[in-house]
Design a protein around this motif. Structure first.
Motif, PDB file in Angstrom:
ATOM      1  N   PRO A  70      47.943  40.985  48.333  1.00  2.54           N
ATOM      2  CA  PRO A  70      46.610  41.461  47.948  1.00  2.54           C
ATOM      3  C   PRO A  70      45.495  40.588  48.494  1.00  2.54           C
ATOM      4  N   ALA A  71      44.290  41.091  48.411  1.00  2.00           N
ATOM      5  CA  ALA A  71      43.097  40.353  48.796  1.00  2.00           C
ATOM      6  C   ALA A  71      41.916  40.975  48.063  1.00  2.00           C
ATOM      7  N   GLY A  72      40.861  40.175  47.836  1.00  3.52           N
ATOM      8  CA  GLY A  72      39.746  40.693  47.059  1.00  3.52           C
ATOM      9  C   GLY A  72      38.418  40.104  47.459  1.00  3.52           C
ATOM     10  N   THR A  73      37.356  40.608  46.832  1.00  7.75           N
ATOM     11  CA  THR A  73      35.992  40.158  47.073  1.00  7.75           C
ATOM     12  C   THR A  73      35.209  40.321  45.778  1.00  7.75           C
ATOM     13  N   TRP A  74      34.244  39.407  45.521  1.00  5.53           N
ATOM     14  CA  TRP A  74      33.546  39.300  44.235  1.00  5.53           C
ATOM     15  C   TRP A  74      32.054  39.459  44.488  1.00  5.53           C
ATOM     16  N   SER A  75      31.417  40.448  43.864  1.00  2.87           N
ATOM     17  CA  SER A  75      29.996  40.706  44.115  1.00  2.87           C
ATOM     18  C   SER A  75      29.113  39.872  43.204  1.00  2.87           C
ATOM     19  N   ASN A  76      27.849  39.751  43.601  1.00  4.88           N
ATOM     20  CA  ASN A  76      26.894  39.017  42.772  1.00  4.88           C
ATOM     21  C   ASN A  76      26.473  39.800  41.541  1.00  4.88           C
ATOM     22  N   GLU A  77      26.941  41.037  41.403  1.00  4.63           N
ATOM     23  CA  GLU A  77      26.682  41.835  40.208  1.00  4.63           C
ATOM     24  C   GLU A  77      27.861  41.814  39.242  1.00  4.63           C
ATOM     25  N   GLY A  78      28.907  41.037  39.574  1.00  3.26           N
ATOM     26  CA  GLY A  78      30.021  40.881  38.652  1.00  3.26           C
ATOM     27  C   GLY A  78      31.131  41.900  38.786  1.00  3.26           C
TER      28      GLY A  78
END
Length: 352
Positions: A70-78
């Motif tokens: 897996p891989a992911g990304t985290w936004s500044n809006e949570g």
């Protein structure tokens, strides 16, 4: 690490020391929170996060079914967007915790990989790999309309945004930076080579590099080649077979010990099957993609191969290893069957 256990470590760019993060044993594919105060990671079938200040680890969600990687990304809006593995669409989940929900909708011949949020926290880029040429490439979409994506680059690859540029690896080892209009979310100029050679794993087009929001680039230098080696049963090295290359398992010795079938990955990420003549050490190509061909199995008389062909739901093909021979369809399937063994009498194929 000294203990041999896999876990996450951190290092400041202005120091040489590394620091282990207790509580991340068995973790993989970490990614940062937008403010750099926390790290999200995958472990034991869960998506988790750790606060660097307190060291506290929390479960975000249980992962949906999927293959490893897996891989992911985290936004500044949570919001976190992640992939579960090689065959899937993208999912989203609140970084505070909750139930993951499907975000993009792939078809049976399409995979959605490597998401990354753009600075506005709503739009994201990701890779589509598909058997259909008009679909594959680097795309941009938004949380508001995740299935209304727009293609930025026609070749499938791991694109990363940083400091007004879209970065990606081309020709298997050259890292390019192409101007990117962040307001319009579109390319705005010609690419420029910024590093070469850049190493990669099993898929050269992904490349081992990362770029920060502030435009700092890190990458692993070199070409990721391996060497086929003969060993005796005690582990003593006896010799090599062929030149170093981008080999991907399995490595299969023919029943008569005269040939070895391997998968070799081209610079564009295409997998094909090659056969080495053991006595001469020379390789000959068995398949030419796309689609990719993998998992060769020898016939009992060492004259034929059965293999899987296709990036998703691959069919099984059979090919005699003689000049002018063509591959014939043996089993058509939508499940991605993988051949395992061919019976000694030549009548039965074992597959999964």
């Amino acid at each position: 690490p000294p203990t041999g256990a896999r876990q996450l470590w951190t290092r400041s760019l202005d120091a040489t020391e590394v620091r282990a993060l207790p509580g991340t044993e068995g973790a993989g594919q970490p990614f940062w929170s937008p403010d750099g105060s926390s790290i999200a990671f995958f472990a034991e079938g869960e998506l988790r996060k750790m606060s660097l200040a307190s060291g506290k680890v929390q479960k975000i969600c249980v992962l949906p079914p999927g293959s490893p990687g897996p891989a992911g990304t985290w936004s500044n809006e949570g919001t976190i967007v992640f992939m579960t593995g090689t065959v899937s669409g993208l999912y989203s989940v609140p970084a505070a915790g909750g139930e993951p929900r499907p975000l993009t909708t792939p078809d049976e011949q399409t995979h959605h990989w490597w998401p990354q949020f753009l600075p506005d926290g709503r739009r994201f880029i990701f890779e589509i790999y598909s058997l259909q040429a008009e679909k594959k490439g680097v795309h941009v979409a938004s949380l508001d309309a995740p299935d209304q994506w727009r293609r930025l680059l026609p070749a499938p690859m791991r694109g990363r945004y940083g400091s007004g540029h879209l970065l990606y690896v081309q020709d298997g080892s050259t890292l390019l930076a192409q101007p990117f209009d962040i307001a319009r979310a579109e390319l705005a100029g010609d690419p420029v080579a910024v590093a070469s050679p850049v190493a990669s794993g099993r898929v050269p087009r992904w490349g081992w590099f990362s770029v920060s929001a502030g435009g700092v680039l890190t990458y692993l230098e070199g070409i990721t080649n391996t060497q086929l080696v003969w060993l005796d049963r005690s582990g003593k090295r006896l010799g090599t077979l062929g030149a170093p290359g981008r080999y991907q398992g399995p490595i299969v010795l023919s029943p008569d010990d005269s040939r070895v079938a391997v998968e070799i990955i081209a610079g564009d990420g295409q997998w094909d099957i090659w056969v080495f003549d053991v006595a001469r050490g020379l390789a000959s190509r068995v398949t030419t993609g796309p689609p990719q061909s993998t998992d060769p199995v020898w016939s009992p008389d060492s004259r034929e191969l059965i293999f899987e062909r296709g990036s998703s739901g691959g069919d099984l093909y059979r090919k005699e290893l003689r000049a002018g021979a063509s591959a014939s369809l043996l089993l058509e399937t939508s499940q991605g069957e993988i051949p395992e063994d061919w019976s000694h009498d030549g009548k039965i194929l074992l597959y999964r």
